[in-house]
Design a protein around this motif. Structure first.
Motif, PDB file in Angstrom:
ATOM      1  N   ALA A  34       0.834  -1.195   0.000  1.00 33.89           N
ATOM      2  CA  ALA A  34       0.000   0.000   0.000  1.00 33.89           C
ATOM      3  C   ALA A  34       0.872   1.249   0.000  1.00 33.89           C
ATOM      4  CB  ALA A  34      -0.922   0.010   1.218  1.00 33.89           C
ATOM      5  N   VAL A  35       0.289   2.340  -0.497  1.00 33.66           N
ATOM      6  CA  VAL A  35       0.884   3.668  -0.389  1.00 33.66           C
ATOM      7  C   VAL A  35      -0.129   4.534   0.329  1.00 33.66           C
ATOM      8  CG1 VAL A  35       1.807   5.661  -1.614  1.00 33.66           C
ATOM      9  CG2 VAL A  35       2.201   3.365  -2.519  1.00 33.66           C
ATOM     10  N   VAL A  36       0.228   4.995   1.522  1.00 35.63           N
ATOM     11  CA  VAL A  36      -0.708   5.777   2.336  1.00 35.63           C
ATOM     12  C   VAL A  36      -0.050   7.076   2.787  1.00 35.63           C
ATOM     13  CG1 VAL A  36      -1.922   3.719   3.135  1.00 35.63           C
ATOM     14  CG2 VAL A  36      -0.011   4.614   4.463  1.00 35.63           C
ATOM     15  N   LYS A  37      -0.886   8.019   3.200  1.00 33.17           N
ATOM     16  CA  LYS A  37      -0.420   9.311   3.653  1.00 33.17           C
ATOM     17  C   LYS A  37      -0.404   9.335   5.184  1.00 33.17           C
ATOM     18  CE  LYS A  37      -0.278  12.321   0.930  1.00 33.17           C
ATOM     19  NZ  LYS A  37       0.757  12.758  -0.033  1.00 33.17           N
ATOM     20  N   LEU A  38       0.707   9.804   5.737  1.00 32.32           N
ATOM     21  CA  LEU A  38       0.821   9.989   7.176  1.00 32.32           C
ATOM     22  C   LEU A  38       0.950  11.474   7.476  1.00 32.32           C
ATOM     23  CD1 LEU A  38       3.423   7.187   8.089  1.00 32.32           C
ATOM     24  CD2 LEU A  38       0.923   7.026   8.135  1.00 32.32           C
ATOM     25  N   ASN A  39       0.207  11.952   8.453  1.00 32.83           N
ATOM     26  CA  ASN A  39       0.314  13.337   8.890  1.00 32.83           C
ATOM     27  C   ASN A  39       1.026  13.387  10.238  1.00 32.83           C
ATOM     28  OD1 ASN A  39      -1.120  14.674   6.727  1.00 32.83           O
ATOM     29  ND2 ASN A  39      -2.976  13.692   7.534  1.00 32.83           N
ATOM     30  N   VAL A  40       2.004  14.267  10.335  1.00 34.37           N
ATOM     31  CA  VAL A  40       2.766  14.433  11.571  1.00 34.37           C
ATOM     32  C   VAL A  40       2.444  15.808  12.131  1.00 34.37           C
ATOM     33  CG1 VAL A  40       5.028  14.334  12.659  1.00 34.37           C
ATOM     34  CG2 VAL A  40       4.596  13.006  10.575  1.00 34.37           C
ATOM     35  N   GLN A  41       1.866  15.839  13.325  1.00 33.22           N
ATOM     36  CA  GLN A  41       1.496  17.098  13.958  1.00 33.22           C
ATOM     37  C   GLN A  41       2.097  17.157  15.352  1.00 33.22           C
ATOM     38  OE1 GLN A  41      -2.762  17.634  13.874  1.00 33.22           O
ATOM     39  NE2 GLN A  41      -2.949  17.021  11.728  1.00 33.22           N
ATOM     40  N   ASP A  42       3.070  18.049  15.505  1.00 35.13           N
ATOM     41  CA  ASP A  42       3.732  18.235  16.807  1.00 35.13           C
ATOM     42  C   ASP A  42       4.209  16.910  17.393  1.00 35.13           C
ATOM     43  OD1 ASP A  42       3.309  20.998  16.734  1.00 35.13           O
ATOM     44  OD2 ASP A  42       1.310  20.786  17.595  1.00 35.13           O
ATOM     45  N   GLY A  43       4.810  16.089  16.537  1.00 38.13           N
ATOM     46  CA  GLY A  43       5.398  14.838  16.987  1.00 38.13           C
ATOM     47  C   GLY A  43       4.481  13.639  16.953  1.00 38.13           C
ATOM     48  N   THR A  44       3.182  13.848  16.827  1.00 41.65           N
ATOM     49  CA  THR A  44       2.235  12.733  16.771  1.00 41.65           C
ATOM     50  C   THR A  44       1.980  12.352  15.314  1.00 41.65           C
ATOM     51  OG1 THR A  44       1.154  13.452  18.806  1.00 41.65           O
ATOM     52  CG2 THR A  44      -0.052  11.920  17.405  1.00 41.65           C
ATOM     53  N   VAL A  45       2.121  11.056  15.016  1.00 44.81           N
ATOM     54  CA  VAL A  45       1.938  10.554  13.656  1.00 44.81           C
ATOM     55  C   VAL A  45       0.522   9.998  13.523  1.00 44.81           C
ATOM     56  CG1 VAL A  45       2.804   8.995  11.879  1.00 44.81           C
ATOM     57  CG2 VAL A  45       4.384   9.963  13.563  1.00 44.81           C
ATOM     58  N   TYR A  46      -0.209  10.512  12.521  1.00 45.85           N
ATOM     59  CA  TYR A  46      -1.588  10.093  12.292  1.00 45.85           C
ATOM     60  C   TYR A  46      -1.703   9.328  10.980  1.00 45.85           C
ATOM     61  CZ  TYR A  46      -2.950  13.434  15.947  1.00 45.85           C
ATOM     62  OH  TYR A  46      -3.100  14.118  17.134  1.00 45.85           O
ATOM     63  N   LEU A  47      -2.446   8.227  11.029  1.00 46.50           N
ATOM     64  CA  LEU A  47      -2.877   7.516   9.824  1.00 46.50           C
ATOM     65  C   LEU A  47      -4.369   7.775   9.707  1.00 46.50           C
ATOM     66  CD1 LEU A  47      -2.547   5.529   7.463  1.00 46.50           C
ATOM     67  CD2 LEU A  47      -2.849   3.664   9.115  1.00 46.50           C
ATOM     68  N   GLY A  48      -4.735   8.696   8.796  1.00 43.53           N
ATOM     69  CA  GLY A  48      -6.113   9.159   8.774  1.00 43.53           C
ATOM     70  C   GLY A  48      -6.376   9.948  10.042  1.00 43.53           C
ATOM     71  N   LEU A  49      -7.396   9.519  10.795  1.00 41.63           N
ATOM     72  CA  LEU A  49      -7.725  10.193  12.058  1.00 41.63           C
ATOM     73  C   LEU A  49      -7.094   9.521  13.271  1.00 41.63           C
ATOM     74  CD1 LEU A  49     -11.554  10.815  11.405  1.00 41.63           C
ATOM     75  CD2 LEU A  49      -9.669  12.449  11.113  1.00 41.63           C
ATOM     76  N   PHE A  50      -6.387   8.396  13.040  1.00 42.57           N
ATOM     77  CA  PHE A  50      -5.874   7.612  14.169  1.00 42.57           C
ATOM     78  C   PHE A  50      -4.406   7.908  14.458  1.00 42.57           C
ATOM     79  CE2 PHE A  50      -9.174   5.129  11.966  1.00 42.57           C
ATOM     80  CZ  PHE A  50     -10.089   4.951  13.004  1.00 42.57           C
ATOM     81  N   PRO A  51      -4.072   8.283  15.696  1.00 46.94           N
ATOM     82  CA  PRO A  51      -2.663   8.442  16.066  1.00 46.94           C
ATOM     83  C   PRO A  51      -2.022   7.061  16.189  1.00 46.94           C
ATOM     84  CG  PRO A  51      -4.058   8.812  17.972  1.00 46.94           C
ATOM     85  CD  PRO A  51      -4.983   8.631  16.801  1.00 46.94           C
ATOM     86  N   ILE A  52      -0.874   6.866  15.531  1.00 42.52           N
ATOM     87  CA  ILE A  52      -0.241   5.546  15.541  1.00 42.52           C
ATOM     88  C   ILE A  52       1.168   5.553  16.112  1.00 42.52           C
ATOM     89  CG2 ILE A  52      -1.594   4.743  13.569  1.00 42.52           C
ATOM     90  CD1 ILE A  52       0.898   5.223  11.831  1.00 42.52           C
ATOM     91  N   ALA A  53       1.768   6.728  16.297  1.00 50.83           N
ATOM     92  CA  ALA A  53       3.137   6.781  16.814  1.00 50.83           C
ATOM     93  C   ALA A  53       3.406   8.184  17.333  1.00 50.83           C
ATOM     94  CB  ALA A  53       4.146   6.413  15.728  1.00 50.83           C
ATOM     95  N   PHE A  54       4.464   8.282  18.131  1.00 50.32           N
ATOM     96  CA  PHE A  54       4.880   9.576  18.670  1.00 50.32           C
ATOM     97  C   PHE A  54       6.384   9.722  18.494  1.00 50.32           C
ATOM     98  CE2 PHE A  54       6.472  12.226  22.181  1.00 50.32           C
ATOM     99  CZ  PHE A  54       5.820  13.409  21.858  1.00 50.32           C
ATOM    100  N   ILE A  55       6.823  10.875  17.976  1.00 52.36           N
ATOM    101  CA  ILE A  55       8.241  11.166  17.774  1.00 52.36           C
ATOM    102  C   ILE A  55       8.681  12.160  18.849  1.00 52.36           C
ATOM    103  CG2 ILE A  55       9.977  12.009  16.168  1.00 52.36           C
ATOM    104  CD1 ILE A  55       7.997  11.402  13.891  1.00 52.36           C
ATOM    105  N   PRO A  56       9.605  11.796  19.725  1.00 47.41           N
ATOM    106  CA  PRO A  56      10.038  12.716  20.779  1.00 47.41           C
ATOM    107  C   PRO A  56      10.666  13.985  20.180  1.00 47.41           C
ATOM    108  CG  PRO A  56      10.806  10.485  21.214  1.00 47.41           C
ATOM    109  CD  PRO A  56      10.286  10.499  19.808  1.00 47.41           C
ATOM    110  N   PRO A  57      10.651  15.089  20.915  1.00 42.52           N
ATOM    111  CA  PRO A  57      11.240  16.334  20.411  1.00 42.52           C
ATOM    112  C   PRO A  57      12.763  16.268  20.343  1.00 42.52           C
ATOM    113  CG  PRO A  57      10.573  16.600  22.684  1.00 42.52           C
ATOM    114  CD  PRO A  57      10.061  15.262  22.247  1.00 42.52           C
ATOM    115  N   PHE A  58      13.364  17.073  19.485  1.00 41.02           N
ATOM    116  CA  PHE A  58      14.813  17.159  19.363  1.00 41.02           C
ATOM    117  C   PHE A  58      15.374  18.036  20.486  1.00 41.02           C
ATOM    118  CE2 PHE A  58      13.481  15.951  15.164  1.00 41.02           C
ATOM    119  CZ  PHE A  58      14.453  15.051  14.769  1.00 41.02           C
TER     120      PHE A  58
END
Length: 335
Positions: A311-335
């Motif tokens: 599959a090819v899907v779009k991920l949105n990253v907002q303030d470190g939180t990774v969203y697949l559609g409306l669902f948060p799936i991961a968190f990226i800690p701050p630098f």
């Protein structure tokens, strides 16, 4: 005729003698200049190293020597140590051998022997060794233009007892490249058969490769140096971040990202993943505590691919939180 022939022979002989004398003089002058430069370089560096030992930022080089005559000049140390007292960072490595062509002094190559150790107070220790490590750099008075490093047989372990952290790392081969590209900075890195030992689990080896450009960041490796708050505010074009399990099971991320002033990432990424079920199983085995979430994410991705295994899907990253559609799936800690 005989007299004319002897005169011509005598003239040729004088020219050859003059040429020979000129060659000998050039060799003598070049030899003297090389050894003078080598002596000056060794004395100057020795004085600077000795002076640094009395300051807050010290560097040591045991058995410093300058070698490479006649066409190269380079520094050799049996071991090197760095001690940055304000930050509490210190490091040691094995022997260092460097060289630059006399006719191209701005381009240097270096070979470093392990093992190495990096320590950061209060209790962070990183021990690492390798079979072969080589680096090269091109620089001038305005700073570094480009640099590369490659290594084979890397093995290391990071220990932070106060945080109950112990992570082992190994890779059969790795490379890192950095260069100025106009006002931007290009960075590329790769690891072959990268594996992580988290203490209670060992992640299966995979190949990792990254290729990105940071806008307006060329000055980070120039004589000006990076700003104090780097990488805050940086705009990144992630051309490719790939994770390869083999047998065509590859996950690739690409897209623009922005590091906020608070250190959190934001942006939009394209995820191209092949072997969805394999990735689901591998992640669930390595991190059973997130197996349920992983299964849900895999189900959503498969739904977007009409039930296929790619599959090819779009991920949105907002303030470190990774969203697949409306669902948060991961968190990226701050630098």
């Amino acid at each position: 005729m005989a007299s004319s022939s002897r005169a011509e022979t005598s003239g040729v002989t004088r020219k050859l003698v003059r040429l020979a004398i000129a060659v000998v003089l050039f060799i003598a002058l070049y030899t003297g200049a090389w050894f003078y430069a080598a002596s000056w370089l060794k004395d100057t560096l020795g004085q600077q190293l000795a002076a640094s030992a009395q300051g807050m930022h010290s560097v040591s080089c045991s058995n410093l020597s300058v070698r490479g005559f006649p066409f190269r000049i380079g520094l050799f140390c049996d071991s090197v140590g760095v001690d940055d007292r304000p930050s509490g960072l210190s490091a040691t490595v094995g022997a260092i051998r460097s060289a630059a062509q006399v006719y191209r002094p701005g381009h240097g190559v270096i070979e470093i022997d392990g093992p190495a150790q990096v320590r950061v107070t209060p209790d962070l220790v990183f021990d690492v060794d390798w079979d072969l490590l080589r680096a090269s750099a091109t620089a001038w008075t305005n700073g570094l233009d480009r640099a590369s490093i490659a290594y084979d047989g890397l093995k290391g372990r990071l220990n932070v007892p106060s945080e109950a952290v112990s992570i082992g790392i190994a890779a059969t081969h790795g490379e890192k490249h950095i260069r100025q590209s106009g006002e931007a900075l290009d960075i590329a890195a790769s690891f072959d058969a990268l594996s992580l030992d988290l203490g209670d689990r060992v992640l299966p080896p995979l190949d990792v490769a990254a290729d990105l450009t940071i806008a307006d960041a060329a000055r980070w490796i120039s004589a000006e140096g990076p700003p104090a708050d780097v990488p805050l505010g940086a705009s990144v074009e992630l051309r490719r971040l790939s994770l390869d399990l083999g047998d065509g099971k590859v996950a690739t991320l690409s897209g623009p990202l922005k590091v906020g002033d608070d250190g959190y990432l934001s942006g939009t990424l394209d995820l191209d993943i092949a072997g969805i079920t394999v990735w689901r199983d591998r992640v669930s085995e390595a991190f059973p505590e997130v197996a349920e979430t992983t299964a849900h994410v895999a189900q959503v991705i498969q739904g977007l691919s009409a039930g296929g295994d790619r599959a090819v899907v779009k991920l949105n990253v907002q303030d470190g939180t990774v969203y697949l559609g409306l669902f948060p799936i991961a968190f990226i800690p701050p630098f």
